[in-house]
Design a protein around this motif. Sequence first.
Motif, PDB file in Angstrom:
ATOM      1  N   GLU A   1       0.784  -1.254  -0.052  1.00  0.00           N
ATOM      2  CA  GLU A   1       0.053   0.032  -0.112  1.00  0.00           C
ATOM      3  C   GLU A   1       1.030   1.069  -0.082  1.00  0.00           C
ATOM      4  OE1 GLU A   1      -3.994  -1.646   2.072  1.00  0.00           O
ATOM      5  OE2 GLU A   1      -2.888  -0.185   3.138  1.00  0.00           O
ATOM      6  N   LEU A   2       1.852   1.048   0.781  1.00  0.00           N
ATOM      7  CA  LEU A   2       3.015   2.442   0.666  1.00  0.00           C
ATOM      8  C   LEU A   2       3.447   2.715  -0.635  1.00  0.00           C
ATOM      9  CD1 LEU A   2       5.174   1.597   3.953  1.00  0.00           C
ATOM     10  CD2 LEU A   2       3.551   3.478   3.831  1.00  0.00           C
TER      11      LEU A   2
ATOM     12  N   ALA B   1      14.055   0.618   9.103  1.00  0.00           N
ATOM     13  CA  ALA B   1      13.828   1.154   7.969  1.00  0.00           C
ATOM     14  C   ALA B   1      12.373   0.292   7.395  1.00  0.00           C
ATOM     15  CB  ALA B   1      14.956   1.342   6.819  1.00  0.00           C
ATOM     16  N   ALA B   2      11.513   1.257   6.768  1.00  0.00           N
ATOM     17  CA  ALA B   2      10.489   0.566   6.074  1.00  0.00           C
ATOM     18  C   ALA B   2      11.045  -0.162   4.558  1.00  0.00           C
ATOM     19  CB  ALA B   2       9.355   1.366   5.589  1.00  0.00           C
ATOM     20  N   ILE B   3      11.876   0.707   3.965  1.00  0.00           N
ATOM     21  CA  ILE B   3      12.361   0.021   2.612  1.00  0.00           C
ATOM     22  C   ILE B   3      13.801   0.640   2.818  1.00  0.00           C
ATOM     23  CG2 ILE B   3      12.227   0.032   0.154  1.00  0.00           C
ATOM     24  CD1 ILE B   3       9.358   0.703   0.181  1.00  0.00           C
TER      25      ILE B   3
ATOM     26  N   ASP C   1      15.080  -3.191  -1.675  1.00  0.00           N
ATOM     27  CA  ASP C   1      15.049  -2.949  -3.198  1.00  0.00           C
ATOM     28  C   ASP C   1      16.424  -2.895  -3.598  1.00  0.00           C
ATOM     29  OD1 ASP C   1      12.232  -2.680  -3.099  1.00  0.00           O
ATOM     30  OD2 ASP C   1      12.229  -1.014  -3.698  1.00  0.00           O
ATOM     31  N   ASP C   2      16.673  -3.458  -4.970  1.00  0.00           N
ATOM     32  CA  ASP C   2      18.070  -3.695  -5.449  1.00  0.00           C
ATOM     33  C   ASP C   2      18.733  -2.006  -5.920  1.00  0.00           C
ATOM     34  OD1 ASP C   2      18.478  -6.076  -5.225  1.00  0.00           O
ATOM     35  OD2 ASP C   2      17.435  -6.752  -6.717  1.00  0.00           O
ATOM     36  N   GLU C   3      17.793  -1.279  -6.331  1.00  0.00           N
ATOM     37  CA  GLU C   3      18.372   0.071  -7.244  1.00  0.00           C
ATOM     38  C   GLU C   3      18.338   1.351  -6.072  1.00  0.00           C
ATOM     39  OE1 GLU C   3      19.413  -0.013 -10.367  1.00  0.00           O
ATOM     40  OE2 GLU C   3      19.186  -2.503 -10.198  1.00  0.00           O
ATOM     41  N   LEU C   4      19.284   2.243  -6.768  1.00  0.00           N
ATOM     42  CA  LEU C   4      19.282   3.507  -6.146  1.00  0.00           C
ATOM     43  C   LEU C   4      19.200   4.293  -7.546  1.00  0.00           C
ATOM     44  CD1 LEU C   4      21.458   4.357  -3.366  1.00  0.00           C
ATOM     45  CD2 LEU C   4      19.197   4.571  -3.387  1.00  0.00           C
TER      46      LEU C   4
ATOM     47  N   GLY D   1      11.000   1.360  -4.957  1.00  0.00           N
ATOM     48  CA  GLY D   1      10.828   2.364  -3.730  1.00  0.00           C
ATOM     49  C   GLY D   1       9.279   2.670  -3.548  1.00  0.00           C
ATOM     50  N   LEU D   2       9.093   3.960  -3.165  1.00  0.00           N
ATOM     51  CA  LEU D   2       7.549   4.304  -3.082  1.00  0.00           C
ATOM     52  C   LEU D   2       7.675   5.905  -3.112  1.00  0.00           C
ATOM     53  CD1 LEU D   2       7.878   5.992  -0.120  1.00  0.00           C
ATOM     54  CD2 LEU D   2       7.679   3.691   0.756  1.00  0.00           C
TER      55      LEU D   2
END
Length: 216
Positions: A18-19, A163-165, A189-192, A201-202
Amino acid sequence: MLTILSENFSLVNEWINELRNVDVQHDRMRFRRNMERIGEIAAFEISKGLEQREVEIQTPLDTIKVKEIAVQPVITTILRAGVPLFEGILNYLDRADCGFVAAYRKHDANDYFSIKQDYLTCPSIEGRPLIVGDPMLATGASLIEAIKDLLTHGKPTQLHIVAAIASRQGVETIEKAYPEAKIWVGAIDDELTSKGYITPGLGDAGDLSYGEKLQR
Ligand SMILES: O=c1cc[nH]c(=O)[nH]1
């Protein structure tokens, strides 16, 4: 030590979905509450490793020996995006003391950014567990700055990061800087992106919680 909460709590998955979801995340109250709920689960898990002591309490009928948390933790966060996650941790560890750090990304003409920290207030963390809540562990740069300054307030018995993500890179950076830290994340998550955003992400957790900020 890294724990990915969504691997053991299917509800955490629901909340993170949902986030992330553009059809849901604009509901700010739900967004904040989902962050809070992840903070609550993290606090519940952290509580299992907190030292306990035996005390005697009086009921209306008798006394009983019970266990309670021996040393209350200090819960800290980075303003403003960290507030809902922080509230969740504090909902469960409700006798904790709290500290706050204000930090922001200062972008230059090439859109590179450095971390500017301009406010920190925190009780002593000497001999107490320290919990740092940062909803999006991206590069880890602001977290490292914040922890460095928090550690001028004493030597904690335990260091927890929530941390949430998180990005994989962010987790590795923190593990290298603070090998003793226990890291609790909703998902990895794998990427920035080149601008330091976690992808998929979100988006911007602060804007989604409290409204889009003016860029200055
Ligand atoms: O993806 C990211 C990274 C940092 N802060 C956010 O709000 N989102």
